[in-house]
Design a protein around this motif. Structure first.
Motif, mmCIF file in Angstrom:
data_model
loop_
_atom_site.group_PDB
_atom_site.id
_atom_site.type_symbol
_atom_site.label_atom_id
_atom_site.label_comp_id
_atom_site.label_asym_id
_atom_site.label_seq_id
_atom_site.Cartn_x
_atom_site.Cartn_y
_atom_site.Cartn_z
ATOM 1 N N CYS A 1 0.838 -1.212 0.000
ATOM 2 C CA CYS A 1 0.000 0.000 0.000
ATOM 3 C C CYS A 1 0.871 1.260 0.000
ATOM 4 C CB CYS A 1 -0.916 0.006 1.211
ATOM 5 S SG CYS A 1 -2.242 -1.197 1.120
ATOM 6 N N LEU A 2 1.943 1.241 0.772
ATOM 7 C CA LEU A 2 2.796 2.430 0.856
ATOM 8 C C LEU A 2 3.642 2.624 -0.400
ATOM 9 C CD1 LEU A 2 4.019 2.164 4.539
ATOM 10 C CD2 LEU A 2 2.481 3.872 3.602
ATOM 11 N N ALA A 3 4.234 1.553 -0.895
ATOM 12 C CA ALA A 3 5.165 1.691 -2.014
ATOM 13 C C ALA A 3 4.462 1.746 -3.361
ATOM 14 C CB ALA A 3 6.169 0.536 -1.999
ATOM 15 N N LEU A 4 3.408 0.961 -3.543
ATOM 16 C CA LEU A 4 2.756 0.895 -4.852
ATOM 17 C C LEU A 4 1.558 1.834 -4.986
ATOM 18 C CD1 LEU A 4 2.848 -2.980 -5.305
ATOM 19 C CD2 LEU A 4 4.478 -1.289 -6.156
ATOM 20 N N PHE A 5 0.844 2.056 -3.890
ATOM 21 C CA PHE A 5 -0.349 2.901 -3.925
ATOM 22 C C PHE A 5 -0.291 3.963 -2.830
ATOM 23 C CE2 PHE A 5 -1.537 -1.557 -4.865
ATOM 24 C CZ PHE A 5 -1.731 -1.423 -6.230
ATOM 25 N N PRO A 6 0.688 4.877 -2.876
ATOM 26 C CA PRO A 6 0.824 5.847 -1.784
ATOM 27 C C PRO A 6 -0.346 6.832 -1.683
ATOM 28 C CG PRO A 6 2.389 6.327 -3.530
ATOM 29 C CD PRO A 6 1.731 5.046 -3.878
ATOM 30 N N ARG A 7 -1.106 7.022 -2.771
ATOM 31 C CA ARG A 7 -2.254 7.943 -2.683
ATOM 32 C C ARG A 7 -3.351 7.382 -1.793
ATOM 33 N NH1 ARG A 7 -4.130 10.279 -8.237
ATOM 34 N NH2 ARG A 7 -5.647 11.128 -6.797
ATOM 35 N N LEU A 8 -3.267 6.096 -1.485
ATOM 36 C CA LEU A 8 -4.222 5.500 -0.551
ATOM 37 C C LEU A 8 -4.115 6.166 0.822
ATOM 38 C CD1 LEU A 8 -6.322 3.214 -0.239
ATOM 39 C CD2 LEU A 8 -4.443 1.746 0.503
ATOM 40 N N LEU A 9 -2.927 6.708 1.135
ATOM 41 C CA LEU A 9 -2.753 7.425 2.398
ATOM 42 C C LEU A 9 -3.675 8.642 2.484
ATOM 43 C CD1 LEU A 9 1.132 7.411 2.703
ATOM 44 C CD2 LEU A 9 -0.484 6.114 4.081
ATOM 45 N N GLU B 1 5.979 13.389 1.239
ATOM 46 C CA GLU B 1 5.104 12.275 1.633
ATOM 47 C C GLU B 1 5.298 11.071 0.706
ATOM 48 O OE1 GLU B 1 1.311 14.771 3.480
ATOM 49 O OE2 GLU B 1 1.419 14.349 1.325
ATOM 50 N N TYR B 2 5.400 11.335 -0.571
ATOM 51 C CA TYR B 2 5.598 10.249 -1.524
ATOM 52 C C TYR B 2 6.943 9.559 -1.297
ATOM 53 C CZ TYR B 2 5.996 7.765 -5.925
ATOM 54 O OH TYR B 2 6.156 6.781 -6.858
ATOM 55 N N PHE B 3 8.003 10.345 -1.101
ATOM 56 C CA PHE B 3 9.345 9.815 -0.870
ATOM 57 C C PHE B 3 9.368 8.928 0.371
ATOM 58 C CE2 PHE B 3 13.569 10.239 1.076
ATOM 59 C CZ PHE B 3 14.389 9.862 0.040
ATOM 60 N N LEU B 4 8.826 9.440 1.469
ATOM 61 C CA LEU B 4 8.837 8.678 2.717
ATOM 62 C C LEU B 4 7.956 7.432 2.631
ATOM 63 C CD1 LEU B 4 8.792 11.556 5.356
ATOM 64 C CD2 LEU B 4 10.727 10.137 4.652
ATOM 65 N N ALA B 5 6.836 7.505 1.950
ATOM 66 C CA ALA B 5 5.962 6.341 1.813
ATOM 67 C C ALA B 5 6.653 5.217 1.042
ATOM 68 C CB ALA B 5 4.654 6.736 1.125
ATOM 69 N N VAL B 6 7.301 5.574 -0.052
ATOM 70 C CA VAL B 6 7.982 4.552 -0.863
ATOM 71 C C VAL B 6 9.120 3.903 -0.087
ATOM 72 C CG1 VAL B 6 9.436 4.214 -2.900
ATOM 73 C CG2 VAL B 6 7.321 5.512 -3.081
ATOM 74 N N HIS B 7 9.939 4.691 0.582
ATOM 75 C CA HIS B 7 11.076 4.131 1.302
ATOM 76 C C HIS B 7 10.638 3.352 2.542
ATOM 77 C CE1 HIS B 7 14.296 5.720 -1.167
ATOM 78 N NE2 HIS B 7 13.492 6.755 -1.366
ATOM 79 N N PHE B 8 9.592 3.807 3.195
ATOM 80 C CA PHE B 8 9.061 3.060 4.331
ATOM 81 C C PHE B 8 8.511 1.719 3.858
ATOM 82 C CE2 PHE B 8 5.844 2.508 7.824
ATOM 83 C CZ PHE B 8 6.764 2.314 8.829
ATOM 84 N N GLY B 9 7.878 1.696 2.711
ATOM 85 C CA GLY B 9 7.390 0.443 2.130
ATOM 86 C C GLY B 9 8.523 -0.523 1.815
ATOM 87 N N ILE B 10 9.640 -0.010 1.310
ATOM 88 C CA ILE B 10 10.808 -0.853 1.005
ATOM 89 C C ILE B 10 11.349 -1.491 2.285
ATOM 90 C CG2 ILE B 10 13.220 -0.794 0.249
ATOM 91 C CD1 ILE B 10 12.330 1.352 -1.792
ATOM 92 N N LEU C 1 18.384 -0.850 -2.877
ATOM 93 C CA LEU C 1 17.230 -0.353 -3.634
ATOM 94 C C LEU C 1 16.853 1.055 -3.192
ATOM 95 C CD1 LEU C 1 14.959 -0.805 -5.692
ATOM 96 C CD2 LEU C 1 13.638 -1.871 -3.847
ATOM 97 N N SER C 2 16.859 1.280 -1.887
ATOM 98 C CA SER C 2 16.529 2.597 -1.350
ATOM 99 C C SER C 2 17.561 3.642 -1.789
ATOM 100 C CB SER C 2 16.471 2.505 0.172
ATOM 101 O OG SER C 2 16.069 3.712 0.724
ATOM 102 N N ALA C 3 18.831 3.255 -1.817
ATOM 103 C CA ALA C 3 19.875 4.186 -2.272
ATOM 104 C C ALA C 3 19.684 4.529 -3.746
ATOM 105 C CB ALA C 3 21.255 3.584 -2.042
ATOM 106 N N PHE C 4 19.367 3.531 -4.559
ATOM 107 C CA PHE C 4 19.145 3.779 -5.990
ATOM 108 C C PHE C 4 17.972 4.734 -6.209
ATOM 109 C CE2 PHE C 4 16.884 2.605 -9.911
ATOM 110 C CZ PHE C 4 17.854 2.936 -10.837
ATOM 111 N N LEU C 5 16.876 4.493 -5.491
ATOM 112 C CA LEU C 5 15.699 5.359 -5.662
ATOM 113 C C LEU C 5 15.943 6.762 -5.142
ATOM 114 C CD1 LEU C 5 12.794 2.898 -4.778
ATOM 115 C CD2 LEU C 5 13.478 3.718 -7.027
ATOM 116 N N SER C 6 16.654 6.895 -4.027
ATOM 117 C CA SER C 6 16.902 8.236 -3.499
ATOM 118 C C SER C 6 17.929 8.993 -4.353
ATOM 119 C CB SER C 6 17.342 8.183 -2.038
ATOM 120 O OG SER C 6 18.447 7.356 -1.870
ATOM 121 N N TRP C 7 18.849 8.278 -5.015
ATOM 122 C CA TRP C 7 19.787 8.934 -5.937
ATOM 123 C C TRP C 7 19.039 9.552 -7.106
ATOM 124 C CZ3 TRP C 7 24.596 10.603 -6.299
ATOM 125 C CH2 TRP C 7 25.140 10.843 -7.555
#
Length: 199
Positions: free
Chosen positions: A46-54, A74-83, A125-131
């Protein structure tokens, strides 16, 4: 007539046969582990794939303003928290008690930490996405540095952490005397010393 008394040894945990599978304590832990992993994966997806659900979940009925998009933070933190939740779920599943048949199939590679693989994968994965994220400013760079240190160090430990395999005959480290790390001089010195001792 002989009187024989048979006593049970209660100091060791009860052994389970292959037909029985896991003992009750291991079954409870295994069930709990799978339930926790499934719930964490649902939350992570829910956090990583569908963050608008928040937005939908956090919206109150009395609120007059309805947002349609998450802020970049919010989007950045949701995706990384999901990872990271996915990494925790994977670590839980990989370390759940398994049946004796599965335990025999596992390859013994030496001492390892249960979180090493999942945390290393999640950090890389988190490092790649944040880069590749520019919308949150310096936060992405700070997150990248922290994650890449954890990820690369974890990869180093996975590759070289259990590399100390000593030869039984010469006592030399087998990995340092093979290709790339060729140390033939040290191996030959050890071999000569061993031959002198044997004579």
């Amino acid at each position: 007539m002989t009187d024989s008394i048979e006593m049970k040894d209660f100091s060791t945990p009860p052994q389970t046969s292959e037909e029985d599978g896991l003992n009750p304590a291991d079954q409870a832990i295994s069930t709990w582990t799978w339930v926790v992993a499934v719930l964490l994966l649902v939350l992570a997806s829910c956090l990583a794939l569908f963050p608008r659900l928040l937005l939908f979940i956090s919206e109150s009925a009395s609120s007059s303003d309805h947002r349609t998009a998450l802020t970049p933070l919010e989007y950045f933190l949701a995706v990384h928290f999901g990872i990271w939740l996915t990494a925790i779920a994977a670590a839980a599943v990989l370390n759940a008690p398994s049946s004796p048949n599965l335990t025999e199939l596992q390859i013994s590679t030496g001492p390892s930490h249960p979180l090493l693989g999942p945390v290393t994968a999640a950090a890389n994965l988190s490092a790649f996405l944040s880069w590749n994220t520019k919308s949150v400013g310096p936060l992405a760079s700070i997150f990248f540095v922290g994650s890449i240190v954890i990820g690369l160090w974890g990869l180093w430990v996975i590759v070289f952490g259990n590399s100390s395999v000593m030869s039984k005959t010469t006592g030399a480290d087998k990995h340092t005397s093979s290709f790339i790390f060729g140390n033939k001089n040290a191996a030959s010195v050890k071999k000569k010393q061993l031959r002198r001792e044997q004579k």
